[in-house]
Design a protein around this motif. Structure first.
Motif, PDB file in Angstrom:
ATOM      1  N   LEU A 379      39.699  44.108  86.031  1.00 34.96           N
ATOM      2  CA  LEU A 379      41.075  44.204  85.548  1.00 34.96           C
ATOM      3  C   LEU A 379      41.552  42.875  84.976  1.00 34.96           C
ATOM      4  N   LYS A 383      42.638  42.271  81.141  1.00 40.08           N
ATOM      5  CA  LYS A 383      43.910  41.629  80.789  1.00 40.08           C
ATOM      6  C   LYS A 383      43.688  40.508  79.775  1.00 40.08           C
ATOM      7  N   THR A 393      47.062  47.361  86.760  1.00 41.34           N
ATOM      8  CA  THR A 393      46.632  47.991  88.009  1.00 41.34           C
ATOM      9  C   THR A 393      46.575  49.517  87.897  1.00 41.34           C
ATOM     10  N   GLY A 418      41.346  49.545  89.610  1.00 42.55           N
ATOM     11  CA  GLY A 418      39.952  49.539  89.189  1.00 42.55           C
ATOM     12  C   GLY A 418      39.127  50.716  89.656  1.00 42.55           C
TER      13      GLY A 418
END
Length: 565
Positions: A379, A383, A393, A418
């Protein structure tokens, strides 16, 4: 759910001064605040019950927050003011004004310059000092300096001499340039001494003032001793340097690279017109095998050339050892593609050095968060790759399935932190006469999902941090059109496949993001696309089976559609 996320994030907030920025479901900044201790201030919002109804209302709209660490609470106060003017947040209405912090100006164009208070600086030959938090301090400093070095305090036009001196001359506070009792050259010597004192923070005046204070106290002249004490306090306030604003209207980026415990953090502090405008944070894993020079060069080239960011000057800082950056080569590589004469330096001035210290402190905090967070690495990689405001999230992925235009269906697959969240999966039978039109089908599915979110329909209450659509530019265009219907600012991208129907790139409709260069990220994105495609195929087969069963029943005598249903 979101409240719990903010509480978890709060555990990582440092007990240091700084500014915090709160965002709503549309990722818009709704409040900017400053704090002497960031953790304590934010805890008042997310732990326990806020003190008043208005604060509770604001907190209920906060879905995410971020912060910038500063050297002092005063730096935080100035930065808070600048960010409020930039974002114009809904809940900072009382602080929305056109006032800026005061500066001391010396009008160098005048034959007999004087000191004055101004609230705006310009790129000119005049000298400026500040900013200051309090206009009273500025006026006191002007008074102290003018009297000490006999600089005029009036603003009269002195092109023609006056016939008589004012009272300040007779009490020894002014050299009376108005009547030419002092020559222009002699006046400029006084002025240069005043400028030298101001450049040094007036510290050279402190010994004299402290001695005078003690002498007055010994003589029991407590009134004058108190006046000397107040002057000392004023000068000490003047001597405080602020990191977040410079009187020079400079545009620059301060970029700091910090490595520890297998993680490299990069902090970018954007300064526009002499004021901190933004902070961006990146963290990279597994950089042990990459040369430090390569880390710095590759990041800067990707950030400024590939991401198309613009600046006139870059100030570099790092704790990476054995770095031998060729600034000339780097400057040349960044000066192409529309960026002209990019200056790159290690930061020599006080303002640049102070910002490098601030960037370093924020980099250390970024790595601390990276080490202590429970969110999966993929994640963070996602990002950084897509330049998102926050770690996604909750990811929602959509796909369409049909057979020659019959029984078209759509599916929403959800990944939380995830991992796939099967309980959040949603299926959609395409209602419109779209048939095999994937563009119209994806628009209908996403429009229905977003309408349910806006209406607060059960099962659709949560807002996604990131939306993926199976497809390219066409699907992304339709998806963004659906978002625009509800004025929602949610990052949306397409998952592009290659000729063998395998994940290839991520697209925002304008440019592609290569995910194959990072195996961990590629595996994660492929998993999202494959899981979504599998769900779409499974639901479509179920619909086909149901249709076939219904067709067989209808063929039975005296059995109609109403009986079958």
């Amino acid at each position: 759910m979101q409240e719990n996320t903010n509480r978890e994030k709060l555990k990582l907030v440092p007990k240091k001064p700084g500014v915090y920025i709160m965002r709503n479901v549309d990722n818009r900044v709704i409040y900017v605040g400053k704090a002497k201790i960031l953790y304590n201030r934010l805890a008042q919002y997310f732990i326990g019950t806020p003190r008043d109804q208005k604060t509770m209302q604001m907190v209920s709209n906060v879905t995410n927050f971020e912060y910038i660490i500063t050297k002092s609470e005063k730096d935080a106060l100035i930065l808070e003011s600048n960010l409020i003017k930039k974002y114009n947040p809904k809940y900072n209405i009382l602080l929305k004004d056109d006032k800026t912090y005061p500066f001391i100006k010396i009008d160098m164009k005048n034959e007999y310059p004087y000191l004055s208070l101004v609230r705006k600086t310009h790129k000119d030959s005049n000298k400026y000092y500040g900013p200051f938090l309090n206009a009273n301090v500025v006026n006191e400093i002007i008074d102290i300096v003018s009297k000490e070095y006999q600089i005029r305090s009036c603003k009269f036009d002195l092109t023609r001499p006056k016939k008589r001196e004012c009272l300040n001359y007779h009490i020894g506070y002014c050299s009376a340039p108005c009547t030419r009792l002092i020559s222009s050259d002699a006046y400029k010597i006084n002025l240069s001494c005043a400028i030298e004192a101001l450049d040094g923070g007036l510290r050279q005046m402190l010994p004299k003032l402290k001695k005078s204070m003690l002498d007055f106290a010994d003589a029991l002249d407590f009134e004058n001793a108190g006046m000397m004490r107040d002057k000392i306090k004023t000068i000490e306030k003047f001597a405080e340097k602020h990191r977040v604003v410079t009187v020079k209207k400079v545009d620059l980026d301060v970029v700091y690279f910090y490595y520890t415990q297998g993680i490299t953090a990069v902090i970018i502090i954007e300064v526009r017109k002499g004021i901190i405008n933004d902070k961006k944070s990146y963290t990279f894993l597994e950089t042990d095998d990459i040369a430090n020079d390569e880390i710095i060069t590759s990041f800067l080239e990707q950030y400024y050339l590939i991401k198309n960011e613009r600046t006139n000057r870059i100030v570099l800082g790092t704790n990476l050892e054995d770095t031998q950056i060729d600034f000339d080569v780097l400057r040349e590589s960044l000066s192409i593609d529309g960026m002209r004469d990019v200056g790159i330096s290690a930061g020599r001035g006080k303002f640049s050095k102070n910002l490098l210290l601030m960037a370093k402190e924020n980099a250390i905090d970024a790595i601390k968060q990276r080490l202590e967070t429970k969110i999966d690495d993929q994640l963070f990689l996602l990002k950084e790759k897509l330049n998102l405001y926050s770690v996604p999230t909750r990811i929602e992925s959509y796909d369409i399935s049909n057979t020659a235009g019959s029984n078209p269906v759509g599916v929403m697959t959800v990944f939380e932190n995830g991992a796939v969240s099967k309980k959040d999966k949603r299926t959609f039978a395409i209602k419109g006469n779209n048939g095999s039109d994937d563009y119209a089908s994806i628009y209908e599915v996403l429009d229905r999902r977003l309408r349910n979110f806006v209406d607060g329909t059960a099962g659709f209450e949560q807002r996604p941090d990131l939306i993926f659509l199976d497809g390219g530019k066409g699907q992304v265009k339709m998806g963004k059109s659906a978002l625009a219907n509800y004025e929602l600012d949610i990052p949306l991208f397409g998952l592009v496949k290659d000729d063998k129907h395998r994940t290839k790139d991520i697209t925002d409709g304008y440019k592609n993001y290569n995910v194959r260069e990072n195996r961990e990220l590629f595996t994660f994105v492929s998993k999202i696309q494959e899981e979504t495609h599998k769900n779409a195929i499974t639901y479509h087969k179920k619909k086909n089976t149901l249709t076939a069963t219904q067709s067989e029943l209808i063929s039975i005598p005296k059995v109609g559609k109403q009986t079958v249903s």
